[in-house]
Design an enzyme around this catalytic site. Sequence first.
Site, mmCIF file in Angstrom:
data_model
loop_
_atom_site.group_PDB
_atom_site.id
_atom_site.type_symbol
_atom_site.label_atom_id
_atom_site.label_comp_id
_atom_site.label_asym_id
_atom_site.label_seq_id
_atom_site.Cartn_x
_atom_site.Cartn_y
_atom_site.Cartn_z
ATOM 1 N N LYS A 157 0.647 -0.621 0.224
ATOM 2 C CA LYS A 157 -0.283 0.392 -0.020
ATOM 3 C C LYS A 157 0.935 1.446 0.059
ATOM 4 O O LYS A 157 0.576 2.062 -1.017
ATOM 5 C CB LYS A 157 -0.913 -0.154 1.739
ATOM 6 N N ASP B 286 -10.839 2.393 4.031
ATOM 7 C CA ASP B 286 -11.144 1.496 3.961
ATOM 8 C C ASP B 286 -12.682 1.326 3.619
ATOM 9 O O ASP B 286 -13.157 -0.109 3.460
ATOM 10 C CB ASP B 286 -11.328 0.409 4.866
ATOM 11 N N GLN C 268 -4.734 -2.059 9.837
ATOM 12 C CA GLN C 268 -4.298 -3.293 8.951
ATOM 13 C C GLN C 268 -5.170 -3.836 9.934
ATOM 14 O O GLN C 268 -4.929 -4.343 11.302
ATOM 15 C CB GLN C 268 -2.554 -3.753 8.554
HETATM 16 N N1 GUN Z 1 -6.587 -6.936 5.941
HETATM 17 C C1 GUN Z 1 -7.079 -7.907 5.410
HETATM 18 N N2 GUN Z 1 -7.238 -6.616 4.403
HETATM 19 C C2 GUN Z 1 -7.427 -6.085 4.371
HETATM 20 C C3 GUN Z 1 -7.906 -4.716 4.467
HETATM 21 O O1 GUN Z 1 -8.759 -4.734 3.114
HETATM 22 N N3 GUN Z 1 -8.025 -3.705 4.711
HETATM 23 C C4 GUN Z 1 -7.501 -3.746 6.507
HETATM 24 N N4 GUN Z 1 -7.406 -2.790 7.138
HETATM 25 N N5 GUN Z 1 -6.942 -4.988 6.565
HETATM 26 C C5 GUN Z 1 -7.120 -5.435 6.062
#
Ligand code: GUN
Length: 291
Positions: free
Chosen positions: A52, A119, A96
Amino acid sequence: MQIIDGKQIAGEIKLEIANEVKEIIAKGHRAPCLAAILVGNDPASETYVNSKEKDCHEVGFTSKIYRFGEQITENELIEKIREINADDSIDGLIVQLPLPKHISENNVLLTIDYKKDVDGFHPQNVGRMMLGLPTYVSATPDGIVELLARYNIETSGKNCVVIGRSNIVGRPVANLLSQRTAPGDCTVTICHSRTKNLKEICANADIIIAALGVAEFLKADMVKDGAVVIDVGITRIKTESGKYKLVGDVKFDEVAPKCSYITPVPRGVGPMTRISLLKNTLKAAKKEIYQ
Ligand code: GUN
């Protein structure tokens, strides 16, 4: 049969976002900024956050990663989120997941200012999505809809079967595709582990979205000729030769020849999910959804 190339589309959208960032900066504004909180040492989470960050830099965003040890308390984490909420130099914030067991994900996600919730996990944003209002749509549903749009795949009036009822994929994508939008206007059926006659339901579908997390679950005899198949799964399996490979929820080799369109794994939905986060961060920086 046409392969839906998520990697290529993701690359195209990245260029579009990068151009928009250049315009924003040329007008004298600062670059959009995404903050990510990572707790613990889960290798998969570490990889996701690093990807990211790389994506952000590729499109001209700035990013801030806050790393904490496994032992951080829920209160300490919530305090940090409040600090970021109040920081005007940060547009979007993600925490995350998964978090260590002693921390309530729900409490944490509710603490994130919904205006920075890129998100799209906060109930405010999920609710707005359900109502068809402008919002931050979460990554996987948004990536799927974007792929259908970019390939001009007709969805209106189609029978769409979603396999899997998770809060972050199955139920939101089913909702989006049932709305009066394009892509949308589908007749959607959500199937799950208790569904009877799953095979018959799938075999009647024009569009199948496989999001149950079971490697190579969807077989050729569950798919009608000409169907569109979107594969959300990603599992690492050991092949007969002892090597590992990534597979989706679809038995690709036997299903693909029957399809009009199909997403591969990897290079299908996966790269698009990363794009959604960039799209949402850009929207946050532009205050497109909330002032
Ligand atoms: N863990 C797995 N997929 C995601 C996501 O899209 N966002 C976040 N914050 N954690 C994740």
